[in-house]
Write an enzyme that holds these catalytic residues in place. Structure first.
Site, PDB file in Angstrom:
ATOM      1  N   GLU A  62     -25.958 -10.743   4.009  1.00 43.04           N
ATOM      2  CA  GLU A  62     -26.099 -10.404   2.389  1.00 43.04           C
ATOM      3  C   GLU A  62     -25.058  -9.056   2.091  1.00 43.04           C
ATOM      4  O   GLU A  62     -24.333  -9.147   1.177  1.00 43.04           O
ATOM      5  CB  GLU A  62     -27.731 -10.182   2.034  1.00 43.04           C
ATOM      6  CG  GLU A  62     -28.591 -11.189   2.019  1.00 43.04           C
ATOM      7  CD  GLU A  62     -29.085 -11.793   3.269  1.00 43.04           C
ATOM      8  OE1 GLU A  62     -28.441 -11.361   4.486  1.00 43.04           O
ATOM      9  OE2 GLU A  62     -29.691 -12.774   3.333  1.00 43.04           O
ATOM     10  N   HIS A 131     -41.347 -12.081   0.634  1.00 43.57           N
ATOM     11  CA  HIS A 131     -40.836 -13.189  -0.181  1.00 43.57           C
ATOM     12  C   HIS A 131     -41.498 -13.361  -1.553  1.00 43.57           C
ATOM     13  O   HIS A 131     -41.383 -14.427  -1.968  1.00 43.57           O
ATOM     14  CB  HIS A 131     -41.149 -14.529   0.768  1.00 43.57           C
ATOM     15  CG  HIS A 131     -40.127 -14.818   1.830  1.00 43.57           C
ATOM     16  ND1 HIS A 131     -40.437 -14.016   2.939  1.00 43.57           N
ATOM     17  CD2 HIS A 131     -39.143 -15.451   2.049  1.00 43.57           C
ATOM     18  CE1 HIS A 131     -39.492 -14.424   3.928  1.00 43.57           C
ATOM     19  NE2 HIS A 131     -38.990 -15.331   3.317  1.00 43.57           N
TER      20      HIS A 131
END
Ligand SMILES: Cc1ncc(C[n+]2csc(CCOP(=O)(O)OP(=O)(O)O)c2C)c(N)n1
Ligand SMILES: [Mg+2]
Lengths: 332, 326
Positions: A62, A131
């Site tokens: 990322e 998440h």
């Protein structure tokens, strides 16, 4: 104008499709967004249509691919890095906050950094604490970034197309719970929605509920329930946090005299706090009761459904907040 | 009569290298003086001693090639063609600076020269450099991207993430690690497992080359080979240049507490500018008088830049909200 019903995910996909076709400087980056079509299907078919040079599968890096996006943007293209779960955006934080957001300022205006970072947000899927988070407030705190939090397929498409034409870094938050659950009318014809224009999702006169992203739907459900009790709630969606349409929010509260602010992000130091400050200043003389804030509990998002659903704002908490306002309303 | 050395490179190229190295040296010395006299706000990170690395690399570049710079970046900017006047003004926070005073000593950049920012986040520019290499490959015009960074930055995760992608996608990216032996106040060997970045680069599947970073000709030759390779589409490479900074980590650090006198004396013997001067004299490219004249000319120019920058205005406060958004 002819319209059809699209899911939130389909609206996102359509915006990407149209903009990829319009501007060859646009390139998508992300994990499994290519041949696989994205874990949430928002890039389905785009790899086949635009090829592996426009819809690019990245390694799990990322920081690496968001950082690259900064350099790609500074050299004339418009990269669109995707953060599969918004929780992972922490890994790219330096590149977004210290690089993308301030390259223009630090160079005295010599460069523009047109990046559209797409990230998901939202809980309620029993995905656990890593998440399920909603981190849009962080980015609204950073000068140099724009932050978009759409609530409907129509808004998502029009705002994403605007983001893809904006010369600045934009962080675009998509609530993953809405992807396939929320459907709505979307015109066949092309349209754009400008940033910084709030939308009144339901008109009312007794109280204003300000909500964003998926919470707009929760607020609308609460408003419907209140209507059956004779309480008329106005639901206002700011749609973008930076820039923020303060005027529309303030005007609504001046009209109704009460404000409930709802956001799925954390309550402490969150979006609800900032919006409450805007309302307190702009509508002070019109407030009949203290401003109510409804946000996620200040805990890591729990896994077990009864705990998770208690944490995330729901219809009941919004209704209770409205009751508190109406109780506290001073005599006219 | 003594035999003349054959020039290893075009004389005009060697002269230009010499001039740019001198410019860096005099600029850094002037910044130190500007700091000492209180003519600039904040601190400064100087690169005197390291001049051969940025100059050797940048002389192998085309104007449209890009670089990313660091907190110790003045040398990179000058090597890529930056002018000392707007640089000095930027150091002093003046509106005439490259970044209108908004960047400052650590963030001097002239984007029109292909300088994509100077980063205060150690290793933070590696993504930008890899991104520029991505665009370069897409353009297909043989442009390359160079990332300058230090031995300390070589331990940041971003190097590994971008190196993986750069090898995978064959990006025209040259990682130039300026190993000046210290990461702030600690020797690089105390912070680095194994033999360092060149070996790691080879393990990632790209060339990893080490050179004497105080030998401008050696740096240039190594850089040129890697740059040409990248232009041909053969992918990224890493060049580790061993050097030293003469001063401390920043102008407030004398740099003596963690380095010995002997160590520094050894490095002074390898001074990049003296070595280049010797080369120019021994090859007959420049006479002692020409050397003297060059030194005076560049010294004067830098001093004038200081005087001018001192008189230049600060940015008007109204500019504070400018350049946040495009
Ligand atoms: C991410 C980050 N960590 C720490 C620092 C503080 N810092 C500034 S320079 C420096 C040392 C960098 O060493 P190196 O990469 O070898 O570059 P050099 O200073 O030797 O040129 C440190 C630790 C920083 N600016 N950024
Ligand atoms: Mg170092």
């Amino acid at each position: 104008m002819s319209t059809r019903e699209l899911t939130f995910a389909q609206a996102i996909r359509e915006a990407l499709d149209e903009e990829l076709a319009r501007d060859e400087r646009i390139v998508l980056f992300g994990e499994d967004i290519g041949a696989w079509g994205g874990v949430f299907r928002t890039t389905e078919g785009l790899y086949e249509k635009y090829g592996p040079d426009r819809v690019i599968d990245t390694p799990l890096s990322e920081e690496g691919y968001v950082g690259m996006a900064v350099g790609i943007a500074m050299t004339g293209m418009h990269p669109v890095p995707e953060i599969m779960f918004g929780d992972f955006i922490t890994l790219a934080m330096d590149q977004i906050v210290n690089q993308a957001a301030k390259m223009r300022y630090m160079t005295g205006g010599q460069v523009a950094v047109p990046i559209t970072i797409r990230a998901t947000m939202g809980g309620g899927r029993s995905s656990g604490a890593q998440h399920s988070q909603s981190w849009h407030a962080w980015f609204a705190h950073v000068p140099g970034l724009k932050v978009v939090v759409p609530s409907t397929p129509y808004d998502a498409k029009g705002l994403l197309k605007t983001a893809l034409r904006d010369p600045n870094p934009v962080v675009f938050f998509e609530d993953k719970v809405m992807y396939h659950k929320i459907k709505g009318p979307v015109p066949e014809e092309e349209y754009l929605i400008p940033f910084g224009v709030a939308d009144i999702k339901r008109e009312g006169k007794d109280v204003t509920i300000i909500a964003l992203s998926r919470m707009v739907h929760t607020a609308l459900a609460a408003a419907e329930r209140l209507a059956q009790e004779g309480i008329s709630a106005e639901v206002v969606d700011p749609r973008t946090l930076t820039p923020l349409d303060e005027e529309t929010l303030v005007q609504s509260v001046c009209k109704t005299g009460g404000a409930v602010i709802v956001d799925e992000g954390y309550t402490r130091f969150g979006i609800t706090a900032e919006l409450a400050a805007v309302i307190a200043k702009g509508a002070f003389d019109y407030l009949d009761a203290p401003i109510e804030r409804v946000g996620a509990f200040d805990v890591p998002i729990p896994f077990s459904p009864p705990l998770e659903f208690a944490t995330i704002p729901d219809e009941e908490r919004i209704v209770q907040a409205v009751y508190r306002i109406l109780e506290g309303r001073r005599p006219q | 009569m003594t035999e003349r050395r054959t020039p290893p490179l075009e004389p005009s190229l060697l002269i230009e290298m010499y001039r740019r190295m001198l410019t860096i040296r005099f600029f850094e010395e002037a910044v130190f003086e500007v700091y000492r006299r209180g003519w600039m706000p904040g601190l400064a990170h100087l690169s005197d001693g390291q001049e051969a690395t940025p100059v050797g690399v940048c002389m192998a570049l085309r104007p449209d090639d890009t670089i990313t710079s660091t907190h110790r970046g003045h040398g990179h900017i000058i090597a890529k063609g930056g002018q000392v006047e707007p640089m000095m003004a930027e150091v002093m926070g003046k509106v005439t600076g490259y970044c209108r005073g908004k960047g400052g000593e650590m963030h001097i950049a002239d984007v029109s020269l292909g300088i994509l920012g100077a980063n205060g986040i150690v290793g933070g520019g590696l993504g930008i450099a890899a991104g520029s290499a991505f665009t370069a490959k897409r353009e297909g015009k043989g442009r390359v991207s160079v990332a300058f960074f230090g031995d300390g930055a070589a331990n940041q995760g971003l190097w590994y993430e971008t190196a993986n992608i750069a090898v995978l996608w064959k990006l025209p990216l040259i990682y130039v690690c300026e190993n000046n032996q210290y990461t702030e106040f600690t020797h690089w060997k105390k912070l680095t497992a194994g033999e360092g970045l060149a070996v790691r680069a080879r393990a990632m599947g790209m060339p990893g080359i080490e050179v004497d970073g105080n030998d401008v000709v050696a740096v240039y030759q190594a850089a040129r080979e890697l740059v040409e390779r990248a232009r041909r589409g053969e992918g990224p490479a890493t060049l580790v240049c061993h050097t030293i900074r003469y001063g401390g980590h920043h102008v407030g650090d004398p740099g003596t507490a963690y380095r010995t006198k002997e160590e520094m004396e050894e490095w002074r013997k390898k001074d990049p500018i003296e070595r280049c001067e010797r080369l120019l004299l021994e090859t007959g490219i420049l006479s002692p008088q020409a050397i003297e004249a060059t030194r005076n000319e560049i010294y004067e120019r830098v001093q004038k830049a200081v005087e001018q920058a001192r008189q230049d205005p600060f940015p008007p406060v109204e500019e504070v909200y400018e350049h946040v958004y495009a």
